[in-house]
Design a protein around this motif. Sequence first.
Motif, PDB file in Angstrom:
ATOM      1  N   PHE A   1      37.435  47.297  38.547  1.00 32.49           N
ATOM      2  CA  PHE A   1      37.984  46.660  39.748  1.00 32.49           C
ATOM      3  C   PHE A   1      37.668  47.511  40.983  1.00 32.49           C
ATOM      4  CE2 PHE A   1      41.679  44.970  42.314  1.00 32.49           C
ATOM      5  CZ  PHE A   1      41.228  43.666  42.366  1.00 32.49           C
TER       6      PHE A   1
ATOM      7  N   VAL B   1      39.812  38.211  39.040  1.00 34.30           N
ATOM      8  CA  VAL B   1      38.712  38.899  38.366  1.00 34.30           C
ATOM      9  C   VAL B   1      39.171  39.308  36.971  1.00 34.30           C
ATOM     10  CG1 VAL B   1      37.062  40.791  38.560  1.00 34.30           C
ATOM     11  CG2 VAL B   1      38.088  39.836  40.638  1.00 34.30           C
ATOM     12  N   ASP B   2      38.354  38.994  35.979  1.00 34.17           N
ATOM     13  CA  ASP B   2      38.677  39.368  34.605  1.00 34.17           C
ATOM     14  C   ASP B   2      38.052  40.727  34.297  1.00 34.17           C
ATOM     15  OD1 ASP B   2      39.217  39.617  31.965  1.00 34.17           O
ATOM     16  OD2 ASP B   2      37.951  37.940  31.302  1.00 34.17           O
ATOM     17  N   THR B   3      38.879  41.762  34.331  1.00 33.56           N
ATOM     18  CA  THR B   3      38.358  43.109  34.061  1.00 33.56           C
ATOM     19  C   THR B   3      38.629  43.533  32.614  1.00 33.56           C
ATOM     20  OG1 THR B   3      40.419  43.998  34.959  1.00 33.56           O
ATOM     21  CG2 THR B   3      38.522  43.929  36.453  1.00 33.56           C
TER      22      THR B   3
ATOM     23  N   ALA C   1      46.627  44.251  41.926  1.00 34.86           N
ATOM     24  CA  ALA C   1      46.379  44.369  40.492  1.00 34.86           C
ATOM     25  C   ALA C   1      47.612  44.846  39.724  1.00 34.86           C
ATOM     26  CB  ALA C   1      45.235  45.357  40.254  1.00 34.86           C
TER      27      ALA C   1
ATOM     28  N   THR D   1      43.293  41.326  39.914  1.00 33.32           N
ATOM     29  CA  THR D   1      43.060  41.382  38.480  1.00 33.32           C
ATOM     30  C   THR D   1      44.401  41.688  37.817  1.00 33.32           C
ATOM     31  OG1 THR D   1      41.585  42.236  36.751  1.00 33.32           O
ATOM     32  CG2 THR D   1      42.498  43.869  38.275  1.00 33.32           C
TER      33      THR D   1
ATOM     34  N   GLY E   1      40.255  34.413  35.318  1.00 35.25           N
ATOM     35  CA  GLY E   1      39.411  35.137  36.258  1.00 35.25           C
ATOM     36  C   GLY E   1      37.954  35.126  35.843  1.00 35.25           C
TER      37      GLY E   1
ATOM     38  N   GLN F   1      39.670  49.198  32.980  1.00 32.71           N
ATOM     39  CA  GLN F   1      39.860  48.028  33.850  1.00 32.71           C
ATOM     40  C   GLN F   1      39.892  48.453  35.312  1.00 32.71           C
ATOM     41  OE1 GLN F   1      43.397  45.968  31.639  1.00 32.71           O
ATOM     42  NE2 GLN F   1      42.221  44.377  32.675  1.00 32.71           N
TER      43      GLN F   1
END
Length: 383
Positions: A180, A126-128, A199, A160, A134, A176
């Motif tokens: 998440f 996941v791109d936070t 993460a 992430t 992600g 971020q």
Amino acid sequence: MRATVAIIDTEQLRRNFRLLRRHVEPAAVLAIVKANAYGHGLVECAELFRQEGAAMLGVAYVQEGIQLRQAGNPLPIVVLTPPQADEAALYCRFELQPLACSLPVMEQMAAQARRFGVRLRVHVAVDTGMHREGIPPSEVRDFLQRLSELEGLEVVGLCTHFATADEADPSFFWEQWRQFRDLVRELEAAGYHIPYIHAANSAAAVRFPEARWTMVRPGILLYGYQPWQGGEKLPVKPVLQWKSRVVAVRRIRSGEGVSYHRLYRARQETTIVTVPVGYADGYRYGLTGRAECLIHGKRFPVVGAICMDEILVDVGQEPVQLGDEVVLLGEQGESALWAEELACWLRTIPYEVLAGISSRVPRLYLQAQVDATEQLSSTLARV
Ligand SMILES: Cc1ncc(COP(=O)(O)O)c(C=O)c1O
């Protein structure tokens, strides 16, 4: 054997791992071993982390994962850069776990998994806010739905990566983290059960208990370097020393120059010694005119241009002899010189100094239950 070696204190590596593991419990540990375990030796460090109870290993590329499998390491291995479709067969054959961040690539992965008759375990990235890999949090639910329709895949992780966990100002870290956390909550509420939520790099694992979720992903801390400069610290210590020996000694007159382009000129008659390490070993050319090393427990300047295979040291009037030990990184007597200092001379970070020690430098592993100093001197006596 070469006079220049990297000596890895496996007991210290063990102590560092244990300190971290205790600190983050009950979170599991995915030990980062990419880039030859930050220069410390991929296979050897991975085996030690396995013995110490690491849940998983983290590499950057498929080839590193294959190397670990060929050495017989059975731990789950996550490849932490986006997979390419043409690597799908390798992921399946060597049981490596990819990041899921593109549907077309995952479709190819699933097709290969069916061909191989395996279930490929994947981690949804996941791109936070780091914007390196992600998918955006808002697309994760739909993505998970599409993945669940692909036979041959099993989502075992959601992850992430933090861009600023080591900075004094934690505000972007919290941005971020919030994204998440909200996603994790949303997925839980929707009935998803993903066992590995991860993460935290070293800095986040130490600083922010809230960021540990079910697993942390430390790298630099395991190798003994502090991931951030403020507040809470774990008493880890560096694991790798980089040592060599004097292979030539000469006196030069005042005004004479040394090495390529004669960049350095002696101000008085002095002794110049030659040490067989150079930029092809990772002792970078950028250290020209900036570095120091230890001989007889004292600091001396590395002078003139760094060569591919040799450096020169001005030891002044010190009675240095052929074969005397030279410390490029590590301890000697009361003195010490660590990667932060080399990094500072190079205007880089300790990660790059360590990962940059090339494969031409033999790695020697100091084992447990033997006096380290004794072992070190007998090891060096052999080289
Ligand atoms: C995805 C990922 N996780 C964890 C780490 C470990 O970071 P550190 O060495 O700062 O603990 C890295 C290292 O760059 C990484 O790329």
